[in-house]
Design a protein around this motif. Sequence first.
Motif, PDB file in Angstrom:
ATOM      1  N   LEU A   1     -36.878  35.667 -30.678  1.00  0.00           N
ATOM      2  CA  LEU A   1     -36.892  35.919 -31.925  1.00  0.00           C
ATOM      3  C   LEU A   1     -37.938  36.422 -32.256  1.00  0.00           C
ATOM      4  N   ARG A   2     -38.105  36.676 -33.664  1.00  0.00           N
ATOM      5  CA  ARG A   2     -39.539  37.487 -34.491  1.00  0.00           C
ATOM      6  C   ARG A   2     -41.040  36.757 -34.520  1.00  0.00           C
ATOM      7  N   ASP A   3     -40.739  34.764 -34.546  1.00  0.00           N
ATOM      8  CA  ASP A   3     -41.504  34.263 -33.967  1.00  0.00           C
ATOM      9  C   ASP A   3     -41.166  32.729 -33.940  1.00  0.00           C
ATOM     10  N   GLY A   4     -42.215  31.927 -34.239  1.00  0.00           N
ATOM     11  CA  GLY A   4     -42.322  30.610 -33.714  1.00  0.00           C
ATOM     12  C   GLY A   4     -41.238  29.891 -34.471  1.00  0.00           C
ATOM     13  N   ALA A   5     -41.553  29.666 -36.354  1.00  0.00           N
ATOM     14  CA  ALA A   5     -41.026  29.755 -37.339  1.00  0.00           C
ATOM     15  C   ALA A   5     -39.366  29.796 -37.214  1.00  0.00           C
ATOM     16  N   ALA A   6     -38.892  31.343 -36.841  1.00  0.00           N
ATOM     17  CA  ALA A   6     -37.584  31.684 -36.901  1.00  0.00           C
ATOM     18  C   ALA A   6     -36.880  30.741 -35.748  1.00  0.00           C
ATOM     19  N   VAL A   7     -37.661  30.124 -35.349  1.00  0.00           N
ATOM     20  CA  VAL A   7     -37.061  29.168 -34.138  1.00  0.00           C
ATOM     21  C   VAL A   7     -36.052  28.093 -34.976  1.00  0.00           C
TER      22      VAL A   7
ATOM     23  N   PHE B   1     -43.852  26.016 -32.552  1.00  0.00           N
ATOM     24  CA  PHE B   1     -42.725  27.318 -32.240  1.00  0.00           C
ATOM     25  C   PHE B   1     -44.413  28.204 -31.896  1.00  0.00           C
ATOM     26  N   ALA B   2     -44.557  28.728 -30.531  1.00  0.00           N
ATOM     27  CA  ALA B   2     -45.296  29.806 -30.849  1.00  0.00           C
ATOM     28  C   ALA B   2     -44.713  31.372 -29.768  1.00  0.00           C
ATOM     29  N   HIS B   3     -45.471  32.436 -30.535  1.00  0.00           N
ATOM     30  CA  HIS B   3     -44.661  33.401 -29.979  1.00  0.00           C
ATOM     31  C   HIS B   3     -45.441  33.879 -28.904  1.00  0.00           C
ATOM     32  N   PRO B   4     -44.953  34.305 -28.063  1.00  0.00           N
ATOM     33  CA  PRO B   4     -43.126  35.446 -27.956  1.00  0.00           C
ATOM     34  C   PRO B   4     -42.730  34.058 -27.639  1.00  0.00           C
ATOM     35  N   VAL B   5     -41.553  34.509 -28.290  1.00  0.00           N
ATOM     36  CA  VAL B   5     -40.154  33.490 -27.883  1.00  0.00           C
ATOM     37  C   VAL B   5     -38.361  33.716 -28.314  1.00  0.00           C
ATOM     38  N   ALA B   6     -37.999  32.819 -27.491  1.00  0.00           N
ATOM     39  CA  ALA B   6     -36.916  32.901 -27.068  1.00  0.00           C
ATOM     40  C   ALA B   6     -35.647  32.268 -26.955  1.00  0.00           C
TER      41      ALA B   6
END
Length: 399
Positions: A149-155, A198-203
């Motif tokens: 995902l792009r960033d934490g907000a994308a979760v 949630f922090a980037h980098p994130v999967a």
Amino acid sequence: MAEAPWLTILGLGEDGPDGLPPASRQALAAAEVVMGSSRHLALLPQTGAERIEWPVPFADGLPVLTALRGRRVVALASGDPFWFGAGSVIARTLGRNEWRALPGPSTFSLAAARLGWPLETTLCLGLHAAPLSRLRPQLAPGVRAILLLRDGAAVEALAGYLAGEGFGASRLTVLEALGGPAERITGARADALPAAAFAHPVAVAVTVEGGGPVVPCASGIDDALFDSDGQMTKRPVRALALSALAPRPGEMLWDIGGGSGSIVIEWLLSHRGTQAVSIEARADRAARIRANADRLGVDRLRVVQGIAPDALDGLATPQAVFVGGGLSEPLLTDLTGRLSPGTRLVAHAVTLESEALLTHCAHRLGGDLLRIALSEATPLGSRRGWRSAFPVVQWRVTL
């Protein structure tokens, strides 16, 4: 002896240079310039090399990189640069002898190692620069997926998307900064995601659960999956059309008279390597085709508003063509002269006049004629009877 590449594309993990193999550490030590994101650059100790932060958007950094020819350059990427990473974009820009790649463990590999999932049966998608709807054709109970995902907000956006599609019961495992000192793993249902930053980098690893509508793998998916004004090839006839078109990996379809886009969307759903252009005269229907394609995860569809044959000029050469609307003798004459030998052409007719046209074309050019007459059981008083649909004549030919 061939000249050594000036560029090294180096896969860097969240533990920085500590986890790198010797060849990667040597490339960093010898570099005159290191180029990468601010996050990657912060993981490296000072080596005396010039540091250049890769700009956003990513494409803006390619001219900066190519201007460094003649110097020893390291471009930093996450994990494996050629698995939904920057490597393929850079490789397309440069000559093959200009670069080498030193990959690290991919996020997919690290996630599978944490979860115990076999990668060969796990869906792996990079959604950091793609819409979440790319996931839509894969949503079925029991499917396992690892998503970048792009960033934490994308979760949160992913959880909301799954819930909105009827799969809120899906189990999520949020994987932050895998392989580094800040690694964190959080489990939750999609419809009960905790209010956390949630922090980037994130999967996110997803086990799909829920009762949302599933897109079948076979041709002839449910009509209800498409938004339509009534101008749509219905499910049984669509299945026969797709069988006649016979999509193959990597092929291009022209869909002339797209209506709701049902034919062209199913063509694209058949394989991720297929490509397609839908030509539709009416602006409202062209917009509907665009919306249906985006919602069903085939945003790679190109929609052209216009009237064939004029709207066909400049389009990529197709291997198959479907004429579902706007059938006329001038159009078929143009197509048979324009298309390359071996192109598969399928046309449908409903009126007596268009049926006669297809009969004439079949007599002149060969191919197969099929008359499709379907009846559906419907209420008839207190009982049921057969209601017949208008018969459809299908002409299928390989030019």
